[in-house]
Design a protein around this motif. Structure first.
Motif, PDB file in Angstrom:
ATOM      1  N   GLU A   1      35.292 -27.797   4.787  1.00 19.46           N
ATOM      2  CA  GLU A   1      36.585 -27.870   4.096  1.00 19.46           C
ATOM      3  C   GLU A   1      37.030 -26.475   3.657  1.00 19.46           C
ATOM      4  O   GLU A   1      38.199 -26.112   3.790  1.00 19.46           O
ATOM      5  N   LYS A   2      36.059 -25.681   3.170  1.00 16.60           N
ATOM      6  CA  LYS A   2      36.399 -24.319   2.721  1.00 16.60           C
ATOM      7  C   LYS A   2      36.842 -23.443   3.879  1.00 16.60           C
ATOM      8  O   LYS A   2      37.618 -22.512   3.724  1.00 16.60           O
ATOM      9  N   MET A   3      36.312 -23.759   5.085  1.00 16.64           N
ATOM     10  CA  MET A   3      36.616 -22.913   6.252  1.00 16.64           C
ATOM     11  C   MET A   3      37.920 -23.308   6.949  1.00 16.64           C
ATOM     12  O   MET A   3      38.317 -22.688   7.936  1.00 16.64           O
ATOM     13  N   ARG A   4      38.596 -24.337   6.434  1.00 24.17           N
ATOM     14  CA  ARG A   4      39.810 -24.797   7.104  1.00 24.17           C
ATOM     15  C   ARG A   4      40.840 -23.677   7.198  1.00 24.17           C
ATOM     16  O   ARG A   4      41.016 -22.920   6.252  1.00 24.17           O
ATOM     17  N   LYS A   5      41.530 -23.629   8.331  1.00 24.04           N
ATOM     18  CA  LYS A   5      42.551 -22.591   8.515  1.00 24.04           C
ATOM     19  C   LYS A   5      43.865 -23.001   7.853  1.00 24.04           C
ATOM     20  O   LYS A   5      44.613 -22.185   7.367  1.00 24.04           O
ATOM     21  N   SER A   6      44.132 -24.339   7.868  1.00 18.69           N
ATOM     22  CA  SER A   6      45.384 -24.823   7.294  1.00 18.69           C
ATOM     23  C   SER A   6      45.186 -25.113   5.806  1.00 18.69           C
ATOM     24  O   SER A   6      44.057 -25.169   5.335  1.00 18.69           O
ATOM     25  N   PRO A   7      46.258 -25.353   5.042  1.00 21.54           N
ATOM     26  CA  PRO A   7      46.113 -25.612   3.615  1.00 21.54           C
ATOM     27  C   PRO A   7      45.132 -26.751   3.350  1.00 21.54           C
ATOM     28  O   PRO A   7      44.996 -27.657   4.173  1.00 21.54           O
ATOM     29  N   SER A   8      44.459 -26.709   2.223  1.00 20.48           N
ATOM     30  CA  SER A   8      43.389 -27.671   1.972  1.00 20.48           C
ATOM     31  C   SER A   8      43.915 -29.109   1.900  1.00 20.48           C
ATOM     32  O   SER A   8      43.201 -30.057   2.151  1.00 20.48           O
ATOM     33  N   ASN A   9      45.192 -29.264   1.605  1.00 20.68           N
ATOM     34  CA  ASN A   9      45.794 -30.588   1.580  1.00 20.68           C
ATOM     35  C   ASN A   9      45.748 -31.202   2.995  1.00 20.68           C
ATOM     36  O   ASN A   9      46.356 -30.711   3.919  1.00 20.68           O
ATOM     37  N   VAL A  10      44.987 -32.270   3.142  1.00 17.27           N
ATOM     38  CA  VAL A  10      44.763 -32.827   4.471  1.00 17.27           C
ATOM     39  C   VAL A  10      45.965 -33.657   4.908  1.00 17.27           C
ATOM     40  O   VAL A  10      46.317 -34.627   4.272  1.00 17.27           O
TER      41      VAL A  10
END
Ligand code: SAM
Ligand code: SF4
Length: 327
Positions: A309-318
């Motif tokens: 989750e921390k490594m996501r490229k897009s905003p943390s809001n799924v």
């Protein structure tokens, strides 16, 4: 194959479609999600090729999911082809149970008897409230038909505060008479981005409800790749399971790769996609290059869902809907 944390990775889940005939509110908004063009979905041949390549890498278990997999017209043919692949020891399906009745005999003929059926309530009105459709009786009928035909059924129920916590015990009671695993799942934030689910009913809350009702609840040993903690009530034919999908307590034994309906590989449910394997295949690569790509993806699999989750490229809001990820 093992990943860099020494976890054997041998289970692939493929969402073969993003289409669905229900509108479960924890999965997507009432108006549904914009569907991908059919040409963007993985084709029959692409899925088959992926399965063959993964088979050479030691994958043994496959789950077909969606969307609703039985909406896809070539699904039974895909199952028939998959059943011929020797690499796979078990073929599983996750379904909402609305469309599969007419395929029961064919599934048995193919030796495909492991079905996860999604059912969040035993109350017709609540079923409508949750799925926004009136298919409760049909799903119950499917459940009993699968029981009669001796399928290995896992019944999956997403439990949500203020919605269906009162269904926990009635659903668990199905394990008294039937040899089914009734599994309770924490709600995850993949609902198409329209709903905030911060006020969670956690696996620990569900466990407390179960323990208050079943004083004799016993924990069962866990196995490779299990996401559910399993329990039994002495004398019951089936088991009761808890899946801490949001709390993420099972990442240490994760054994899976996910492929979304449009070909994005998720090496963790909480990452935002490593590569689009559909585009990679369509660029004309050989099976050897494809196998190497899978090796690389597996090697880079994150330690757990929090790291992913921390490594996501897009905003943390799924913003994704589970209907394209497959659950
Ligand atoms: N349509 C089929 C079905 O419902 O079984 C297969 C696809 S569905 C996305 C797979 C599983 O994901 C179902 O058991 C469903 O309950 C679960 N699911 C969907 N959205 C979820 C969410 N936001 N949190 C937890 N589980 C979810
Ligand atoms: Fe459809 Fe399954 Fe999502 Fe419900 S959970 S809307 S049945 S894909």
């Amino acid at each position: 194959m093992t990943d860099s944390f020494n976890r054997p990775i041998d289970y692939v889940r493929i969402a073969i479609t993003d289409r669905c005939n229900l509108r479960c509110f924890y999965c997507m908004p009432a108006e549904g999600m914009p569907y991908e063009a059919k040409s963007h979905l993985l084709s029959f041949e692409e899925i088959k090729r992926i399965l063959i390549v993964l088979g050479t890498l030691g994958f043994k278990k496959i789950r077909f999911t969606g969307g609703e997999p039985f909406l896809r017209k070539d699904f039974m043919q895909l199952l028939a082809e998959t059943a011929k692949l020797e690499a796979y020891e078990s073929i599983h399906i996750t379904s909402n149970g609305t469309l599969l009745q007419k395929h029961i005999q064919k599934l048995k003929d193919l030796g495909i008897t492991k079905i996860n059926l999604s059912l969040d309530t035993l109350n017709k009105d609540r079923f409508h409230e949750i799925t926004r459709r009136d298919d409760f009786e049909k799903v119950m009928q499917t459940f009993y038909m699968l029981v009669d035909h001796k399928f290995q059924i896992k019944l999956n129920a997403v439990i949500m505060k203020g919605i269906n916590t009162q269904d926990i015990i009635p659903l668990a009671e199905l394990a008294k008479k039937h040899a089914v695993d009734v599994r309770f799942i924490e709600e995850m934030p993949f609902n198409g981005g329209y709903k905030n689910n911060k006020d969670m009913y956690r696996a620990t809350d569900i466990f407390a409800d179960l323990k208050a009702y079943y004083s004799t609840l016993e924990k069962l040993p866990s196995h490779h790749g299990d996401t559910a903690s399993l329990f039994r009530v002495p004398g019951y034919k089936g088991n009761i399971g808890l899946i801490a999908a949001f709390s993420r307590t099972f990442c240490g034994t994760c054994n899976r790769l996910r492929i979304s309906s449009k070909g994005e590989i998720k090496s963790c449910l909480y990452d935002d996609g490593t590569i689009n394997i559909r585009d990679f295949i369509r660029s004309g690569v050989s099976n050897e290059v494809l196998a190497d790509k899978f090796r690389e993806i597996i090697r880079l699999k994150p330690m757990d869902g929090f790291t992913a989750e921390k490594m996501r490229k897009s905003p943390s809001n799924v913003m994704q809907s589970m209907s394209s990820i497959g659950g």
